[in-house]
Design an enzyme around this catalytic site. Structure first.
Site, PDB file in Angstrom:
ATOM      1  CB  CYS A 100      -0.981  -0.020   1.166  1.00  0.00           C
ATOM      2  SG  CYS A 100      -0.218   0.022   2.801  1.00  0.00           S
ATOM      3  CG  ASN A 158       4.138  -1.800   5.370  1.00  0.00           C
ATOM      4  OD1 ASN A 158       5.251  -2.158   5.770  1.00  0.00           O
ATOM      5  ND2 ASN A 158       3.140  -2.651   5.313  1.00  0.00           N
ATOM      6  CB  CYS A 166      -3.855   1.836   6.924  1.00  0.00           C
ATOM      7  SG  CYS A 166      -3.549   3.353   7.868  1.00  0.00           S
ATOM      8  NE  ARG A 167      -4.478   1.687   1.637  1.00  0.00           N
ATOM      9  CZ  ARG A 167      -4.229   2.433   0.573  1.00  0.00           C
ATOM     10  NH1 ARG A 167      -5.053   2.352  -0.459  1.00  0.00           N
ATOM     11  NH2 ARG A 167      -3.177   3.218   0.535  1.00  0.00           N
ATOM     12  CB  SER A 168       0.098  -3.516   2.808  1.00  0.00           C
ATOM     13  OG  SER A 168       0.978  -2.640   3.451  1.00  0.00           O
ATOM     14  CG  ASP A 196      -5.168   6.277   2.148  1.00  0.00           C
ATOM     15  OD1 ASP A 196      -5.254   5.941   3.346  1.00  0.00           O
ATOM     16  OD2 ASP A 196      -4.299   7.054   1.721  1.00  0.00           O
TER      17      ASP A 196
HETATM   18  P1  4NP Z   1      -1.800   2.859   4.011  1.00  0.00           P
HETATM   19  O1  4NP Z   1      -2.464   4.207   4.551  1.00  0.00           O
HETATM   20  O2  4NP Z   1      -1.218   3.190   2.666  1.00  0.00           O
HETATM   21  O3  4NP Z   1      -2.962   1.934   3.914  1.00  0.00           O
HETATM   22  O4  4NP Z   1      -0.763   2.447   5.031  1.00  0.00           O
HETATM   23  C1  4NP Z   1      -1.793   5.424   4.622  1.00  0.00           C
HETATM   24  C2  4NP Z   1      -0.957   5.689   5.678  1.00  0.00           C
HETATM   25  C3  4NP Z   1      -0.337   6.919   5.771  1.00  0.00           C
HETATM   26  C4  4NP Z   1      -0.546   7.872   4.795  1.00  0.00           C
HETATM   27  C5  4NP Z   1      -1.393   7.601   3.729  1.00  0.00           C
HETATM   28  C6  4NP Z   1      -1.996   6.365   3.643  1.00  0.00           C
HETATM   29  N1  4NP Z   1       0.068   9.127   4.890  1.00  0.00           N
HETATM   30  O5  4NP Z   1      -0.237  10.007   4.064  1.00  0.00           O
HETATM   31  O6  4NP Z   1       0.891   9.351   5.791  1.00  0.00           O
END
Ligand code: 4NP
Length: 154
Positions: free
Chosen positions: A7, A10, A12-14, A123
């Site tokens: 993702c 790294n 939240c989703r992955s 996201d």
């Molecule tokens: P992820 O979510 O890609 O599912 O881990 C996010 C975590 C942090 C951010 C964006 C998406 N960020 O902008 O910091």
């Protein structure tokens, strides 16, 4: 078989995909056959544990993400992993940009295995808790689909 979930951050989703898919593999008796990991295309959160909201919704379903730590996708991953699966189209573009021309890795969207080709795991970072619940439901469906695919193909 080695599967890598990707993702943006790294956190939240992955990592959720890693935890949910690990449990699905255990339930299918395939934990020794398939290795998994997760990473982000970005470097902002490297070394961090998963977002507390992601940890909380996973824990409600008995999945502990607390031991995971964020890392960034790197070119060596394309030699090591058989499947490199992005959560959304932006992730997929970043994966394809880094993928060496001679890599045999299967690159695609995780939700292709949920029977919804082209669909994205959204996201959840800037939204509320319900976004994390939604992410978890999508990931559970795709995990089951990916297990069926791996059983069929390998
Ligand atoms: P992820 O979510 O890609 O599912 O881990 C996010 C975590 C942090 C951010 C964006 C998406 N960020 O902008 O910091």
């Amino acid at each position: 078989m080695k599967v890598l979930f990707v993702c943006l951050g790294n956190i939240c989703r992955s990592p959720t995909a890693e935890g949910v898919f690990r449990r699905a593999l255990e339930q299918a008796g395939l934990a020794d056959e398939v290795e998994i990991d997760s990473c982000g295309v970005g470097s902002w959160h490297v070394g961090k544990a998963p977002d507390s909201r992601a940890q909380q919704v996973a824990l409600c379903r008995g999945i502990d993400l607390s031991g995971l730590r964020a890392r960034q996708l790197n070119v060596q991953d394309f030699a090591e992993f058989d499947y490199v699966l992005g959560m959304d189209q932006d992730n997929l573009r970043a994966i394809c940009d880094l993928k060496p021309a001679n890599s045999q890795a299967h690159v695609g969207l995780f939700l292709d295995f949920a029977g919804t080709p082209g669909a994205e795991v959204p996201d959840p970072y800037y939204g509320g808790d319900e976004g994390f619940e939604n992410v978890l439901n999508m990931i559970e469906a795709a995990s089951n689909g990916l297990i069926q695919h791996l059983k069929r193909e390998h």
